[in-house]
Design an enzyme around this catalytic site. Structure first.
Site, PDB file in Angstrom:
ATOM      1  N   ASP A 136       0.858  -1.182   0.000  1.00  0.00           N
ATOM      2  CA  ASP A 136       0.000   0.000   0.000  1.00  0.00           C
ATOM      3  C   ASP A 136       0.895   1.234   0.000  1.00  0.00           C
ATOM      4  O   ASP A 136       1.754   1.375   0.868  1.00  0.00           O
ATOM      5  CB  ASP A 136      -0.881  -0.029   1.266  1.00  0.00           C
ATOM      6  CG  ASP A 136      -1.802   1.170   1.360  1.00  0.00           C
ATOM      7  OD1 ASP A 136      -2.082   1.810   0.321  1.00  0.00           O
ATOM      8  OD2 ASP A 136      -2.250   1.486   2.484  1.00  0.00           O
ATOM      9  N   ASP A 182       0.520   5.302   0.010  1.00  0.00           N
ATOM     10  CA  ASP A 182      -0.495   6.325   0.214  1.00  0.00           C
ATOM     11  C   ASP A 182       0.170   7.698   0.255  1.00  0.00           C
ATOM     12  O   ASP A 182       1.103   7.910   1.030  1.00  0.00           O
ATOM     13  CB  ASP A 182      -1.218   6.035   1.540  1.00  0.00           C
ATOM     14  CG  ASP A 182      -2.528   6.793   1.643  1.00  0.00           C
ATOM     15  OD1 ASP A 182      -2.575   7.970   1.217  1.00  0.00           O
ATOM     16  OD2 ASP A 182      -3.498   6.218   2.156  1.00  0.00           O
ATOM     17  N   ASP A 206       3.350   1.247   3.341  1.00  0.00           N
ATOM     18  CA  ASP A 206       2.835   1.082   4.696  1.00  0.00           C
ATOM     19  C   ASP A 206       3.190  -0.347   5.130  1.00  0.00           C
ATOM     20  O   ASP A 206       2.574  -1.306   4.661  1.00  0.00           O
ATOM     21  CB  ASP A 206       1.318   1.300   4.691  1.00  0.00           C
ATOM     22  CG  ASP A 206       0.703   1.122   6.081  1.00  0.00           C
ATOM     23  OD1 ASP A 206       1.424   0.612   6.989  1.00  0.00           O
ATOM     24  OD2 ASP A 206      -0.464   1.466   6.261  1.00  0.00           O
TER      25      ASP A 206
END
Ligand code: ZN
Ligand code: ZN
Length: 373
Positions: free
Chosen positions: A95, A97, A281
């Site tokens: 992930d 972000d 992450d």
């Protein structure tokens, strides 16, 4: 969320699930995965089994979820409680972000709202309208955030392919539906990794914990240094290419590094970690029981869809992932920043009633910057 907003969102999501079902598929090995979903104003429902696209379609039309998830893990019994599922393996997932990238553009498109009366406010002092001291922040779409996130995707792809022997076609890249990207590796060799091993892998990718010793710099100045060379594999080579940039500069920069000593190299290492380490992450990568947003589904933080990016370079989420209807609806919009969706500009709006296409209305409502009338 109030009743009118809920009605508008659910009506629009239903239309999307009905019209765009060709975009929403169960992933491979669907029968071994756990599914879950959320409806507006209610909690997560998980431990579901969805066998195929038809099952999924029925679930979407019946429940009209705001968010749909599917496990990266494979189980013998995906619909049983966690302790009885019998874990078999999990896809490697990542992930990225934009909110975690510490970008300087963030304050320009982040809006602070009073958590109790939704009044927009400049700074985190008590709300002028209700005196509350609790605030929410919401960020609206930003081109720079997307292009910086794409750079992280490219860095990660390079490490996965050059250092870990994963083929490019085994890496799937998705826009997350809000402000970043999700990646999934389909490769049997990595499926059985434990959570602990995935945490180590995340550290490797982020370039955490690297010491001067790993690059041949020792504390005792009299011992011979063995600095990495440009053609080495892995982080040593990546480090060498970043330090020396070219063969002709190698001997000059080597002298500088040696004279800078151990602590000088530590500083260089820290600088390089910030630019070459991939900002994923790690919690997502190490979680082997996670239910991850389903590709093709809507992200209710924005009303945009999580979709696969086949051409990352040219990918524009604010048009390509903006897939809700064009019919005009009336909302009260309160958004101090202009937004751009499907190449049309909207706002800024100062608490005014406007008639705008559903996709923009839903975006503003999902961000808490608009309300159905
Ligand atoms: Zn307030
Ligand atoms: Zn930004």
């Amino acid at each position: 969320m109030n009743e009118k907003n809920t009605v508008l969102l659910e009506e629009t999501f239903k239309e999307y699930y009905f019209n765009k079902f060709d975009l929403i598929h169960v992933p491979p090995r669907a029968t071994e995965r756990e599914f879950g979903y959320q409806k507006i104003n209610s909690g997560m429902i998980r431990h579901l089994s969805v066998k195929n696209d038809k099952d999924l379609h029925l679930l979407l039309m019946r429940e009209i979820p705001s968010d749909v998830y599917c496990s990266n893990a494979y189980y013998n019994f995906p619909a049983l409680p966690m302790s009885e599922k019998d874990w078999k393996g999990a896809d490697l997932i990542f992930d990225i972000d934009a909110k975690d990238l510490n970008l300087s553009c963030r304050p320009e498109h982040t809006i602070t709202k009073c958590a109790s009366c939704q009044n927009l406010t400049e700074q985190q002092s008590p709300c002028v309208q209700c005196g509350s001291t609790k605030f929410d922040t919401v960020s609206v779409g930003c081109k720079n955030c997307i292009s910086e996130s794409k750079k992280e995707v490219e860095k990660l792809t390079e490490i996965l392919t050059s250092d870990l022997g994963i083929k490019k076609e085994e890496i799937q890249v998705y826009f997350s539906g809000n402000e970043g990207f999700h990646m999934r590796v389909i490769n049997n060799d990595y499926e059985s990794l434990s959570s602990h091993e995935r945490a180590d892998l995340a550290d490797y990718i982020m370039f955490n914990g690297a010491t001067p010793e790993s690059f041949g710099i020792k504390k005792q100045t009299n011992s011979k240094s063995s600095l990495p060379t440009l053609d080495e594999k892995g982080w040593r080579g990546r480090m060498a290419r970043s330090l020396f940039t070219s063969k002709s500069k190698t001997s000059k920069i080597t002298k500088e590094i040696i004279s800078g000593g151990y602590s000088g190299f530590q500083l260089r290492l820290e600088e390089i970690r910030k630019t070459l380490g991939v900002r994923i992450d790690p919690k997502v990568t190490m979680d082997i029981h996670r239910i991850f947003r389903l590709e093709g589904s809507i992200n209710s933080k924005s009303g945009l869809s999580k979709i696969q990016c086949t051409n990352l370079d040219s990918f524009d989420p604010f048009s390509e992932a903006c897939l809700l209807g064009n019919d005009e609806v009336q909302i009260t919009a309160n958004c101090p920043i202009q937004i751009k969706l499907k190449n049309k500009k909207f706002g800024p709006y100062k608490n005014e009633t406007v008639s705008i296409p559903k996709y923009a209305a839903v975006y503003l409502i999902c961000k808490g910057l608009g309300s159905a009338v």
